[in-house]
Design an enzyme around this catalytic site. Sequence first.
Site, PDB file in Angstrom:
ATOM      1  N   GLY A   1      93.494-133.254  20.729  1.00  0.00           N
ATOM      2  CA  GLY A   1      94.305-132.720  21.865  1.00  0.00           C
ATOM      3  C   GLY A   1      94.193-131.508  21.920  1.00  0.00           C
ATOM      4  O   GLY A   1      93.905-131.006  22.933  1.00  0.00           O
ATOM      5  N   CYS A   2      94.712-131.240  20.673  1.00  0.00           N
ATOM      6  CA  CYS A   2      95.259-129.269  20.136  1.00  0.00           C
ATOM      7  C   CYS A   2      94.253-128.762  20.433  1.00  0.00           C
ATOM      8  O   CYS A   2      93.877-126.871  20.492  1.00  0.00           O
ATOM      9  CB  CYS A   2      96.273-129.642  19.146  1.00  0.00           C
ATOM     10  SG  CYS A   2      97.583-130.801  19.969  1.00  0.00           S
ATOM     11  N   THR A   3      93.101-129.540  20.061  1.00  0.00           N
ATOM     12  CA  THR A   3      91.579-128.565  19.657  1.00  0.00           C
ATOM     13  C   THR A   3      91.091-128.174  21.105  1.00  0.00           C
ATOM     14  O   THR A   3      90.384-127.307  21.097  1.00  0.00           O
ATOM     15  CB  THR A   3      90.752-129.541  18.722  1.00  0.00           C
ATOM     16  OG1 THR A   3      91.699-129.984  17.687  1.00  0.00           O
ATOM     17  CG2 THR A   3      89.634-128.791  18.085  1.00  0.00           C
ATOM     18  N   ALA A  36      93.424-125.510  22.432  1.00  0.00           N
ATOM     19  CA  ALA A  36      92.537-124.306  22.296  1.00  0.00           C
ATOM     20  C   ALA A  36      91.289-123.818  22.175  1.00  0.00           C
ATOM     21  O   ALA A  36      90.689-122.661  22.935  1.00  0.00           O
ATOM     22  CB  ALA A  36      93.331-124.225  20.954  1.00  0.00           C
TER      23      ALA A  36
END
Length: 149
Positions: free
Chosen positions: A44-46, A49
């Site tokens: 999710g964070c990738t 970003a």
Amino acid sequence: MSLEVGNYAPQFESKDQNGNVIKLSDFKGKKVVLYFYPKDNTPGCTAQACNLRDNYEALQKAGYVVLGISTDSEKSHQKFIEKQELPFSLIADEDKSVHEAYGTWVEKSMYGRKYMGTARTTFVIDEEGKIEEIIEKVNTKEHTNQILK
């Protein structure tokens, strides 16, 4: 105390991926997208970003400076930036002081187990340092659209 639109964003001082001191006051006169995310190199964070990376030019045209922040180390941030070719800085908040100031270090629950973690939240801060918008339901794949809408 929870932050609301119209409040002044809490001032902070922390280090980016290169060990440079970053202060919110450095960006007075600019609009800032300060996004809190749980962990470098997770799906999710990738996605979040990379969505900001892929739309970075549009965000810059709209006058925004983008800063990501998590409790990961400077070294972890360096690897994440290199791997994903991120054009913006990531702030290392290992002591969680910035998270606590913004109310994003919260109790979470997964499979009935309670633990402390980062609430994925984005604060859009205006040129005067006031919170213009708080995005709590972040769509990681469409985050830029949530900011620029």
